[in-house]
Design an enzyme around this catalytic site. Structure first.
Site, PDB file in Angstrom:
ATOM      1  N   ASP A  26      -0.582   3.283   6.266  1.00  0.00           N
ATOM      2  CA  ASP A  26      -0.427   2.994   5.476  1.00  0.00           C
ATOM      3  C   ASP A  26       1.215   2.405   5.135  1.00  0.00           C
ATOM      4  O   ASP A  26       1.864   3.205   5.048  1.00  0.00           O
ATOM      5  CB  ASP A  26      -0.906   4.175   4.390  1.00  0.00           C
ATOM      6  CG  ASP A  26      -0.259   4.111   2.546  1.00  0.00           C
ATOM      7  OD1 ASP A  26      -0.407   2.734   2.719  1.00  0.00           O
ATOM      8  OD2 ASP A  26      -0.397   5.394   1.981  1.00  0.00           O
ATOM      9  N   HIS A  75       2.509  10.951   0.002  1.00  0.00           N
ATOM     10  CA  HIS A  75       1.767  12.172   0.508  1.00  0.00           C
ATOM     11  C   HIS A  75       0.956  12.024   1.450  1.00  0.00           C
ATOM     12  O   HIS A  75       1.851  11.285   2.565  1.00  0.00           O
ATOM     13  CB  HIS A  75       0.199  10.970  -0.570  1.00  0.00           C
ATOM     14  CG  HIS A  75       0.124   9.469  -0.153  1.00  0.00           C
ATOM     15  ND1 HIS A  75      -0.606   9.575   1.321  1.00  0.00           N
ATOM     16  CD2 HIS A  75       0.626   9.028  -0.502  1.00  0.00           C
ATOM     17  CE1 HIS A  75      -0.586   8.130   1.316  1.00  0.00           C
ATOM     18  NE2 HIS A  75       0.427   7.529   0.613  1.00  0.00           N
ATOM     19  N   HIS A 134      -4.820   8.929   0.523  1.00  0.00           N
ATOM     20  CA  HIS A 134      -4.168  10.260   0.686  1.00  0.00           C
ATOM     21  C   HIS A 134      -4.492  11.961   0.759  1.00  0.00           C
ATOM     22  O   HIS A 134      -5.385  12.470   0.504  1.00  0.00           O
ATOM     23  CB  HIS A 134      -4.716  10.447  -1.191  1.00  0.00           C
ATOM     24  CG  HIS A 134      -3.476   8.926  -1.523  1.00  0.00           C
ATOM     25  ND1 HIS A 134      -3.408   8.759  -2.932  1.00  0.00           N
ATOM     26  CD2 HIS A 134      -3.128   7.902  -1.527  1.00  0.00           C
ATOM     27  CE1 HIS A 134      -2.849   7.706  -3.030  1.00  0.00           C
ATOM     28  NE2 HIS A 134      -2.714   7.245  -1.649  1.00  0.00           N
ATOM     29  N   ASP A 172       1.628  -4.052   0.475  1.00  0.00           N
ATOM     30  CA  ASP A 172       0.755  -2.199   0.502  1.00  0.00           C
ATOM     31  C   ASP A 172      -0.228  -2.337   1.442  1.00  0.00           C
ATOM     32  O   ASP A 172      -1.890  -2.480   1.072  1.00  0.00           O
ATOM     33  CB  ASP A 172       0.575  -1.614  -0.743  1.00  0.00           C
ATOM     34  CG  ASP A 172       0.357  -0.252  -0.272  1.00  0.00           C
ATOM     35  OD1 ASP A 172       0.296  -0.051   0.665  1.00  0.00           O
ATOM     36  OD2 ASP A 172       0.504   0.775  -0.989  1.00  0.00           O
ATOM     37  N   HIS A 177       6.902   6.836  -9.659  1.00  0.00           N
ATOM     38  CA  HIS A 177       5.758   8.142  -8.856  1.00  0.00           C
ATOM     39  C   HIS A 177       6.274   8.125  -8.075  1.00  0.00           C
ATOM     40  O   HIS A 177       7.501   9.040  -7.937  1.00  0.00           O
ATOM     41  CB  HIS A 177       4.793   6.615  -7.786  1.00  0.00           C
ATOM     42  CG  HIS A 177       5.600   5.645  -7.022  1.00  0.00           C
ATOM     43  ND1 HIS A 177       5.984   5.871  -5.985  1.00  0.00           N
ATOM     44  CD2 HIS A 177       5.966   4.773  -7.096  1.00  0.00           C
ATOM     45  CE1 HIS A 177       6.387   4.930  -5.055  1.00  0.00           C
ATOM     46  NE2 HIS A 177       6.084   3.459  -5.809  1.00  0.00           N
ATOM     47  N   GLU A 205       7.927   6.306   0.616  1.00  0.00           N
ATOM     48  CA  GLU A 205       7.642   5.317   0.297  1.00  0.00           C
ATOM     49  C   GLU A 205       8.342   5.379  -1.539  1.00  0.00           C
ATOM     50  O   GLU A 205       7.343   4.965  -2.102  1.00  0.00           O
ATOM     51  CB  GLU A 205       5.769   5.086  -0.435  1.00  0.00           C
ATOM     52  CG  GLU A 205       5.063   6.162  -0.572  1.00  0.00           C
ATOM     53  CD  GLU A 205       3.916   5.679  -0.663  1.00  0.00           C
ATOM     54  OE1 GLU A 205       3.392   4.411  -1.236  1.00  0.00           O
ATOM     55  OE2 GLU A 205       2.888   6.476  -0.280  1.00  0.00           O
ATOM     56  N   ASP A 209     -29.863  -3.065  -5.741  1.00  0.00           N
ATOM     57  CA  ASP A 209     -30.267  -2.706  -4.669  1.00  0.00           C
ATOM     58  C   ASP A 209     -28.983  -2.523  -3.296  1.00  0.00           C
ATOM     59  O   ASP A 209     -29.251  -1.834  -2.617  1.00  0.00           O
ATOM     60  CB  ASP A 209     -31.766  -2.287  -4.404  1.00  0.00           C
ATOM     61  CG  ASP A 209     -31.830  -3.768  -3.992  1.00  0.00           C
ATOM     62  OD1 ASP A 209     -31.020  -4.686  -4.199  1.00  0.00           O
ATOM     63  OD2 ASP A 209     -32.820  -3.926  -3.346  1.00  0.00           O
ATOM     64  N   GLU A 223       7.254   1.175   2.482  1.00  0.00           N
ATOM     65  CA  GLU A 223       6.841   2.598   2.267  1.00  0.00           C
ATOM     66  C   GLU A 223       6.606   2.880   4.286  1.00  0.00           C
ATOM     67  O   GLU A 223       5.649   1.743   5.049  1.00  0.00           O
ATOM     68  CB  GLU A 223       5.491   2.200   1.935  1.00  0.00           C
ATOM     69  CG  GLU A 223       4.304   3.927   2.855  1.00  0.00           C
ATOM     70  CD  GLU A 223       2.718   3.519   1.822  1.00  0.00           C
ATOM     71  OE1 GLU A 223       2.518   2.420   1.323  1.00  0.00           O
ATOM     72  OE2 GLU A 223       2.472   4.607   1.295  1.00  0.00           O
ATOM     73  N   TYR A 242      10.937  -0.803  -9.514  1.00  0.00           N
ATOM     74  CA  TYR A 242      10.317  -2.044 -10.564  1.00  0.00           C
ATOM     75  C   TYR A 242      10.736  -2.505 -11.914  1.00  0.00           C
ATOM     76  O   TYR A 242      10.689  -1.537 -12.500  1.00  0.00           O
ATOM     77  CB  TYR A 242       8.934  -0.997 -10.498  1.00  0.00           C
ATOM     78  CG  TYR A 242       8.092  -0.389  -9.347  1.00  0.00           C
ATOM     79  CD1 TYR A 242       7.329  -1.433  -8.303  1.00  0.00           C
ATOM     80  CD2 TYR A 242       8.717   1.082  -8.886  1.00  0.00           C
ATOM     81  CE1 TYR A 242       6.347  -0.658  -7.414  1.00  0.00           C
ATOM     82  CE2 TYR A 242       7.904   1.486  -7.576  1.00  0.00           C
ATOM     83  CZ  TYR A 242       7.107   0.978  -6.785  1.00  0.00           C
ATOM     84  OH  TYR A 242       6.521   1.453  -5.394  1.00  0.00           O
ATOM     85  N   HIS A 286      -1.206  -0.403  -8.418  1.00  0.00           N
ATOM     86  CA  HIS A 286      -2.480  -0.687  -8.161  1.00  0.00           C
ATOM     87  C   HIS A 286      -2.958  -1.784  -8.343  1.00  0.00           C
ATOM     88  O   HIS A 286      -4.225  -2.054  -8.766  1.00  0.00           O
ATOM     89  CB  HIS A 286      -3.230   1.074  -8.654  1.00  0.00           C
ATOM     90  CG  HIS A 286      -3.051   1.775  -7.768  1.00  0.00           C
ATOM     91  ND1 HIS A 286      -3.142   3.165  -8.506  1.00  0.00           N
ATOM     92  CD2 HIS A 286      -2.003   2.931  -7.256  1.00  0.00           C
ATOM     93  CE1 HIS A 286      -2.972   4.211  -8.194  1.00  0.00           C
ATOM     94  NE2 HIS A 286      -2.382   3.886  -7.331  1.00  0.00           N
ATOM     95  N   ARG A 309       8.708  -2.393  -2.968  1.00  0.00           N
ATOM     96  CA  ARG A 309       8.418  -0.801  -2.383  1.00  0.00           C
ATOM     97  C   ARG A 309       8.344  -0.769  -0.983  1.00  0.00           C
ATOM     98  O   ARG A 309       8.489  -2.069  -0.891  1.00  0.00           O
ATOM     99  CB  ARG A 309       6.987   0.025  -2.533  1.00  0.00           C
ATOM    100  CG  ARG A 309       6.344   1.286  -1.904  1.00  0.00           C
ATOM    101  CD  ARG A 309       5.524   1.778  -2.827  1.00  0.00           C
ATOM    102  NE  ARG A 309       4.359   1.112  -2.618  1.00  0.00           N
ATOM    103  CZ  ARG A 309       3.480   0.302  -4.091  1.00  0.00           C
ATOM    104  NH1 ARG A 309       4.420   0.192  -4.961  1.00  0.00           N
ATOM    105  NH2 ARG A 309       2.522  -0.475  -3.452  1.00  0.00           N
TER     106      ARG A 309
HETATM  107  N1  GLY Z   1      -1.346   2.778  -0.639  1.00  0.00           N
HETATM  108  C1  GLY Z   1      -1.699   3.376  -1.029  1.00  0.00           C
HETATM  109  C2  GLY Z   1      -0.104   4.540  -1.041  1.00  0.00           C
HETATM  110  O1  GLY Z   1       0.046   3.963  -1.063  1.00  0.00           O
HETATM  111  O2  GLY Z   1      -0.528   5.754  -1.282  1.00  0.00           O
HETATM  112 MN    MN Z   2       0.864   2.639   0.530  1.00  0.00          MN
HETATM  113 MN    MN Z   3       0.981   5.472   0.433  1.00  0.00          MN
END
Ligand code: GLY
Ligand code: MN
Ligand code: MN
Length: 445
Positions: free
Chosen positions: A276, A359, A366, A264, A355, A389, A43, A419, A393, A247, A417
């Site tokens: 982000d 975004h 997102h 990230d 990827h 970004e 709960d 970003e 990899y 992820h 990466r």
């Molecule tokens: N951290 C989520 C992305 O970079 O899309």
């Molecule tokens: Mn990110």
């Molecule tokens: Mn991102």
């Protein structure tokens, strides 16, 4: 109300958003529910997270609420259903604004207890040409909306009118949310500032033997100290090969001498605007030659892609720019084989870069907003904010596409990466997260 970090979005800003939304609804009535509380386990509930659409239009940060936007009833064009004041409940769960607060503080023309929604909704929807409601997302409210519409249809032969259709509010609302106003951009600069500072702190503490989670703690401590709600999403603190898991949020490994560390992480402000940022740097302060070669390549791709952000360009062009730089560099390094065009055409780079390059970013990480309208990619316009970004990899998780070279061991376990959060301006772009350093020389010690 006691003093609080909780946000108050400017009442005039909210009223202006509602006016624009109401105007664009034409004759349709919109029903926009707040988010519910979500169970964590047993709960115990997760910290409350408001539905961004509801927040954008109301600035009201409680669960158990529903907003109506009624262009066909100018006197009551903005109605809130809320949880009423209740001393017993507030002892357990904290302050509520109640119906009086919804009117006085949040600008509702009228407010009712949520328990009266079923009874009052049909009356408020009477006379609307359509009903704007997002189907499939609000299981508590959806049956009430459908029942009210069904009742209108049943009565239409005698009453002479009924809403003609159920329409999605998203195209209107998300087009509004996609283009940020100057006030919103200011908040996104703040999210970028706090997030960038956290990355700088993380790099200063990272060293071999520390755990990923200890670095996560430094980052998230800074978010909280600066008044943010916390991380905007599960922070990714990924040493070495963990960075090849896109992820990765376990953050439970020890940092190793000779590895890179990919972080990230971004904060979510009290009013939900998000940062982000991804940065990647050597744990021991020195790149190996393979790490440096790939890092410089990702950086070149990222800088070229950021430079491509300007009015009338598209997110697709930004992505294509990054891909081309990456592919050219990977061909030079011998990690790919063939011509640039062939590799891009066949997506023969996808085992190394799988990827998209970014975004939309805003109240959702997102963020909402279309990337395409039918055949056409959406053109960037001043006020839009997107992440840029690209990454590489190198692992053997994915098969090497036919005709491409097997990967030598010396490259494996490198995940990179970079970003940034980039706003489109009148003549180009503004990097909201430039304060997080990324030049190789700044990452070495
Ligand atoms: N951290 C989520 C992305 O970079 O899309
Ligand atoms: Mn990110
Ligand atoms: Mn991102």
């Amino acid at each position: 109300m006691p003093p609080t970090l909780s946000p108050a979005v400017d009442a005039a800003v909210l009223a202006d958003r509602r006016d624009r939304f109401l105007h664009q609804l034409g004759g349709a009535a919109a029903v926009i529910p707040a988010a519910p509380l979500v169970t964590h386990h047993a709960d115990v509930e997760h910290a409350f997270r408001q539905n961004s659409d509801f927040w954008y239009l109301t600035g009201f940060d409680e669960p158990g609420a529903v907003a109506l936007f009624l262009p066909h009833r100018p006197e009551t064009r903005f109605v809130l259903f809320v949880q009423p004041r209740d001393p017993e409940a507030e002892v357990w769960n904290g302050f509520r604004w109640g119906c009086e607060g919804a009117v006085e503080r949040f600008g509702a023309c009228v407010a009712h207890p949520l328990a009266e929604l079923a009874e009052r909704l049909p009356g408020y929807l009477e006379g609307a040409e359509g009903i704007a409601f997002r189907i499939g997302r609000h299981p508590e409210v959806e049956p009430l909306v459908l029942r009210a519409w069904a009742r209108q249809l049943d009565r239409a032969p005698r009453s002479g009118h009924a809403a003609l259709g159920l329409v999605a509010p998203c195209p209107i609302l998300h087009r509004l949310r996609l283009c940020k106003t100057p006030e919103e951009l200011e908040r996104m600069r703040e999210a970028g500032r706090i997030s960038a500072e956290a990355h700088e702190l993380a790099r200063q503490v990272a060293r071999p033997g520390l755990s990923e989670r200890q670095v996560q703690a430094v980052i998230e401590q800074h978010f909280l100290e600066q008044g943010a709600r916390g991380p905007a999403y599960g922070s990714i603190v990924a040493g070495g090969d963990n960075a090849c898991i896109l992820h990765y949020t376990a953050n439970d490994a020890l940092l190793r001498d000779g590895d890179l560390l990919l972080i990230d992480a971004g904060c979510s402000l009290a009013d939900y605007y998000n940062g982000d940022i991804t940065r990647t740097f050597p744990v021991n302060g020195r790149f190996s030659s393979e790490q440096r070669a790939l890092y410089e390549l990702v950086l070149a791709a990222q800088e070229a892609a950021v430079a491509a952000v300007c009015p009338d360009a598209t997110a697709e062009q930004v992505h294509d720019t990054a891909v081309r730089v990456l592919v050219e560099g990977l061909l030079e390094l011998g990690l790919l084989r063939g011509s640039v065009e062939e590799v891009i055409e066949q997506r023969a780079f996808r085992h190394l870069y799988m990827h998209r390059t970014g975004h939309w970013l805003g109240l959702d990480v997102h963020d909402v907003g279309a990337y395409r309208l039918g055949e056409h990619p959406v053109a960037l316009q001043p006020g839009m904010v997107l992440t840029v970004e690209p990454g590489l990899y190198v692992s053997d998780r994915l098969p090497v596409p036919e005709g491409q070279p097997e990967i030598e061991e010396r490259w494996k376990g490198i995940g990179i990466r970079i970003e940034d959060d980039v706003a489109v301006t009148d003549h180009g772009h503004e990097n909201l997260t430039a304060a997080a350093l990324k030049a190789p020389a700044a990452l070495e010690r």
